[in-house]
Each structure stands twice: as C-alpha cells, then as structure tokens.
Design a protein around this motif. Structure first.
Motif, PDB file in Angstrom:
ATOM      1  N   UNK A 136       0.837  -1.202   0.000  1.00 47.66           N
ATOM      2  CA  UNK A 136       0.000   0.000   0.000  1.00 47.66           C
ATOM      3  C   UNK A 136       0.868   1.246   0.000  1.00 47.66           C
ATOM      4  N   UNK A 137       0.443   2.318  -0.698  1.00 44.43           N
ATOM      5  CA  UNK A 137       1.175   3.574  -0.614  1.00 44.43           C
ATOM      6  C   UNK A 137       1.263   4.063   0.828  1.00 44.43           C
ATOM      7  N   UNK A 138       2.400   4.570   1.260  1.00 45.59           N
ATOM      8  CA  UNK A 138       2.558   4.950   2.667  1.00 45.59           C
ATOM      9  C   UNK A 138       1.606   6.046   3.108  1.00 45.59           C
ATOM     10  N   UNK A 139       1.292   6.989   2.212  1.00 43.30           N
ATOM     11  CA  UNK A 139       0.410   8.080   2.635  1.00 43.30           C
ATOM     12  C   UNK A 139      -1.006   7.583   2.931  1.00 43.30           C
ATOM     13  N   UNK A 140      -1.418   6.527   2.262  1.00 43.43           N
ATOM     14  CA  UNK A 140      -2.752   5.952   2.508  1.00 43.43           C
ATOM     15  C   UNK A 140      -2.828   5.378   3.922  1.00 43.43           C
ATOM     16  N   UNK A 141      -1.772   4.727   4.345  1.00 45.97           N
ATOM     17  CA  UNK A 141      -1.730   4.159   5.694  1.00 45.97           C
ATOM     18  C   UNK A 141      -1.751   5.271   6.743  1.00 45.97           C
ATOM     19  N   UNK A 142      -1.018   6.347   6.499  1.00 46.28           N
ATOM     20  CA  UNK A 142      -1.010   7.471   7.439  1.00 46.28           C
ATOM     21  C   UNK A 142      -2.395   8.103   7.525  1.00 46.28           C
ATOM     22  N   UNK A 143      -3.065   8.266   6.409  1.00 47.01           N
ATOM     23  CA  UNK A 143      -4.416   8.832   6.414  1.00 47.01           C
ATOM     24  C   UNK A 143      -5.364   7.961   7.227  1.00 47.01           C
ATOM     25  N   UNK A 144      -5.254   6.643   7.073  1.00 50.44           N
ATOM     26  CA  UNK A 144      -6.116   5.733   7.821  1.00 50.44           C
ATOM     27  C   UNK A 144      -5.801   5.798   9.310  1.00 50.44           C
ATOM     28  N   UNK A 145      -4.525   5.858   9.634  1.00 44.67           N
ATOM     29  CA  UNK A 145      -4.130   5.959  11.044  1.00 44.67           C
ATOM     30  C   UNK A 145      -4.689   7.234  11.668  1.00 44.67           C
ATOM     31  N   UNK A 146      -4.643   8.338  10.941  1.00 40.50           N
ATOM     32  CA  UNK A 146      -5.166   9.606  11.460  1.00 40.50           C
ATOM     33  C   UNK A 146      -6.667   9.512  11.711  1.00 40.50           C
ATOM     34  N   UNK A 147      -7.392   8.869  10.798  1.00 43.02           N
ATOM     35  CA  UNK A 147      -8.837   8.706  10.996  1.00 43.02           C
ATOM     36  C   UNK A 147      -9.109   7.914  12.277  1.00 43.02           C
ATOM     37  N   UNK A 148      -8.367   6.828  12.474  1.00 46.16           N
ATOM     38  CA  UNK A 148      -8.570   6.017  13.672  1.00 46.16           C
ATOM     39  C   UNK A 148      -8.222   6.786  14.937  1.00 46.16           C
ATOM     40  N   UNK A 149      -7.256   7.682  14.847  1.00 46.82           N
ATOM     41  CA  UNK A 149      -6.858   8.491  15.994  1.00 46.82           C
ATOM     42  C   UNK A 149      -7.770   9.692  16.204  1.00 46.82           C
ATOM     43  N   UNK A 150      -8.677   9.939  15.255  1.00 49.66           N
ATOM     44  CA  UNK A 150      -9.551  11.099  15.359  1.00 49.66           C
ATOM     45  C   UNK A 150      -8.833  12.408  15.160  1.00 49.66           C
ATOM     46  N   UNK A 151      -7.783  12.379  14.339  1.00 51.65           N
ATOM     47  CA  UNK A 151      -6.959  13.562  14.114  1.00 51.65           C
ATOM     48  C   UNK A 151      -6.861  13.835  12.618  1.00 51.65           C
ATOM     49  N   UNK A 152      -6.611  15.089  12.234  1.00 53.34           N
ATOM     50  CA  UNK A 152      -6.379  15.364  10.819  1.00 53.34           C
ATOM     51  C   UNK A 152      -5.056  14.753  10.389  1.00 53.34           C
ATOM     52  N   UNK A 153      -4.982  14.291   9.159  1.00 46.42           N
ATOM     53  CA  UNK A 153      -3.700  13.748   8.697  1.00 46.42           C
ATOM     54  C   UNK A 153      -2.685  14.870   8.551  1.00 46.42           C
ATOM     55  N   UNK A 154      -1.423  14.544   8.722  1.00 47.94           N
ATOM     56  CA  UNK A 154      -0.397  15.567   8.485  1.00 47.94           C
ATOM     57  C   UNK A 154      -0.439  15.995   7.022  1.00 47.94           C
ATOM     58  N   UNK A 155       0.042  17.175   6.717  1.00 51.07           N
ATOM     59  CA  UNK A 155       0.014  17.640   5.322  1.00 51.07           C
ATOM     60  C   UNK A 155       0.874  16.755   4.429  1.00 51.07           C
ATOM     61  N   UNK A 156       0.482  16.691   3.180  1.00 53.08           N
ATOM     62  CA  UNK A 156       1.279  15.938   2.210  1.00 53.08           C
ATOM     63  C   UNK A 156       2.638  16.602   2.019  1.00 53.08           C
ATOM     64  N   UNK A 157       3.655  15.755   1.884  1.00 55.83           N
ATOM     65  CA  UNK A 157       5.011  16.222   1.630  1.00 55.83           C
ATOM     66  C   UNK A 157       5.549  15.462   0.433  1.00 55.83           C
ATOM     67  N   UNK A 158       6.031  16.187  -0.551  1.00 53.19           N
ATOM     68  CA  UNK A 158       6.635  15.520  -1.702  1.00 53.19           C
ATOM     69  C   UNK A 158       7.927  14.821  -1.289  1.00 53.19           C
ATOM     70  N   UNK A 159       8.101  13.612  -1.776  1.00 53.69           N
ATOM     71  CA  UNK A 159       9.268  12.826  -1.397  1.00 53.69           C
ATOM     72  C   UNK A 159      10.568  13.583  -1.668  1.00 53.69           C
ATOM     73  N   UNK A 160      10.631  14.284  -2.765  1.00 51.67           N
ATOM     74  CA  UNK A 160      11.878  14.947  -3.157  1.00 51.67           C
ATOM     75  C   UNK A 160      12.310  16.010  -2.154  1.00 51.67           C
ATOM     76  N   UNK A 161      11.348  16.610  -1.455  1.00 52.56           N
ATOM     77  CA  UNK A 161      11.679  17.684  -0.519  1.00 52.56           C
ATOM     78  C   UNK A 161      11.492  17.259   0.947  1.00 52.56           C
ATOM     79  N   UNK A 162      11.124  16.015   1.169  1.00 52.42           N
ATOM     80  CA  UNK A 162      10.855  15.533   2.533  1.00 52.42           C
ATOM     81  C   UNK A 162      12.139  15.499   3.358  1.00 52.42           C
TER      82      UNK A 162
END
Length: 286
Positions: free
Chosen positions: A216-242
């Motif tokens: 699975x794409x890593x950002x999808x897992x983070x989004x799901x984790x945020x939903x379960x935690x009841x928190x907004x997901x962190x902002x998207x970060x492009x890999x090249x500048x992360x």
C-alpha cells in the motif's frame, strides 16, 4: 525444550513472550548489562549481555542447553556478530531449529513488481548486502550440521507501541507522497505466528517472506491511522523535498510488492492482520 534468542528487541521479545508456554526456559541477549537486568525483571527470562562492549560468559552454556535458537541481531561492520563468537558452540549444541530474521530489503528495487522467494535478491545498499552475507553464513551452518536453519525476510514491522497511530498522535508522522510507491508491512504478532508454525514444521534451508497481503502507498496508511486516531492527517510532503534520514530515504528507493503465499501454503499460517486496516484497528485503543 529451551529457547535462546540473540537480540531481544521488539520482534524477538514478542515471539519469546508468545512462545513462553512452549519452552521450559527462555534465555536471551540485549547489548547492555543494565538492560538485561531490567528486561529480566519485566519478563522473567534469563537475560545476558552480548554486544560490542559485553559478552556474558554464561552464553555458551545456555546454548548447550537450548533446543531452538532465534537470531534477531543485525550484521555490523564486521558481518554477522553471532557466528564468530558462538558458531562452534551452536554446532556442538543440541539446537535443532534456528530462525534468522532478515529483511525483504535484500530484494532491492523491483520497480513495483510482484516478487516471491524465487526472485533473485538484488541488494543495493551495504546494509542489505551484509544481510545477504549473514543469511548465507547461517544457511551454510545448517548445511554443514543438518540443523534446520530457516531465513525469515520481514516486511516493515509494526505492533503495540510502534505503529503509525502512535506517530500521528505524537506529531512525528509525515504523509510522504512518491508516485507509484508501495510498501508491505507485517504485524509483530503475525511474525510470532509464523515462527511458531516453522517450529512445528521445520524445513532446513527454507526462506520465507513474512509480509501482509496488501502492499500500500505509505500516505494511505497514514491517512487511515489519522482517521482512527480522530486527528487530521499531516500535510502531504513531496518525497523529493521531505526531511528524511539517509536510511529512510533509501527505503523509498526500493519499490516492490511481496507475495506471502509460501507461509500460508507450507506453514499453514493465517494472518491475524492481513492488511494494515485490521492491524491498525486492533491498535487504535492503545
């Protein structure tokens, strides 16, 4: 029947605690004497110190009195650290089952293709080349002695206290986006299940991929984790500048989809957490 574990870290400890009822004695190592005393008090295991600055003199006797051995110590600059010190003791012991914990990183970058245990390794980093060399050394010991040595190539490990929900809650998570990137994961309890299944069905020289069903794409897992935690997901970060450590960035340089059919078909493993969704749901209440 007694167990010895070189490297009682996150995975080794979970396995030892899960398998406690299978063994009369559990003995294990950590790198520092103070840590050994602390974990012994927590677990009731007999703990030894083994590392760059420690080598408990009781380890050789422990190995002589063991029937199963789990190796969860990574290679260092000199290669596998266990065999130069204790290879002869292991050969002379009654140990019949040896599990070596490796990584799916030894397959290198596969361009997002599906792979299995028949896929030739393509280790690109010094770290994963050292892993392959360590695998070969342990397999050679098995061939020499007839002991059942099995290699377990693990996907990204998560579990209690060590998972994306914890990172989101602590503000340590990044939602990194890299087009086409996927990762497999594996819950630590499913690793323990696989090791226990191998104990019941040893196969000398076996290599197993221990991974979930759904890369699975890593950002999808983070989004799901945020939903379960009841928190907004962190902002998207492009890999090249992360902002990533060199090791973390190297993980994103390898893209593959790992099949796990062999642990199901040969060992009879049924994953309790076949995807990140089941795994994270079970951890949401921590």
């Amino acid at each position: 029947m007694n167990l010895f574990v070189f490297g009682l870290g996150f995975t080794g400890r979970r396995f030892a605690e899960t398998a406690r009822g299978r063994f009369g004695a559990v003995r294990a190592t950590v790198t520092e004497a103070a840590g050994a005393e602390h974990i012994a008090a927590q677990t009731g295991f007999t703990m030894r110190a083994f590392g760059p600055n420690a080598d408990d003199p009781h380890i050789a006797d422990d190995l002589a009195d063991s029937d199963a051995l789990l190796v969860s110590v990574p290679p260092d600059a000199g290669g596998d650290p266990v065999l130069p010190h204790y290879g002869e003791a292991i050969v002379a012991s009654r140990i019949g089952w040896i599990g070596y914990l490796s990584t799916i990183g030894v397959y290198g970058d596969q361009g997002g293709a599906w792979i299995d245990e028949t896929t030739p390794p393509a280790a690109r980093s010094e770290r994963t080349r050292a892993r392959l060399a360590a695998e070969a050394s342990w397999l050679a010991l098995g061939e020499k002695t007839g002991k059942a040595v099995q290699i377990f190539r693990l996907a990204g490990i998560y579990g209690p206290g060590r998972n994306p929900i914890v990172k989101v809650r602590e503000g340590r998570s990044q939602r990194i986006v890299k087009a086409g990137q996927v990762f497999n994961r594996i819950h630590v309890d499913d690793i323990a299940t696989t090791l226990l299944a191998s104990l019941d069905r040893p196969r000398p020289g076996a290599i197993y991929n221990v991974a979930d069903d759904e890369p699975t794409p890593p950002q999808v897992v983070i989004e799901h984790a945020a939903r379960l935690a009841g928190l907004p997901p962190p902002p998207e970060v492009d890999f090249e500048t992360a902002d990533l450590s060199p090791m973390a960035r190297s993980f994103y340089g390898e893209n593959k989809r790992v099949r796990n059919a062999l642990i199901r078909d040969e060992l009879g493993v049924r994953l309790a957490y076949p995807t990140y969704r089941e795994g994270l749901a079970a951890l949401a209440g921590e």
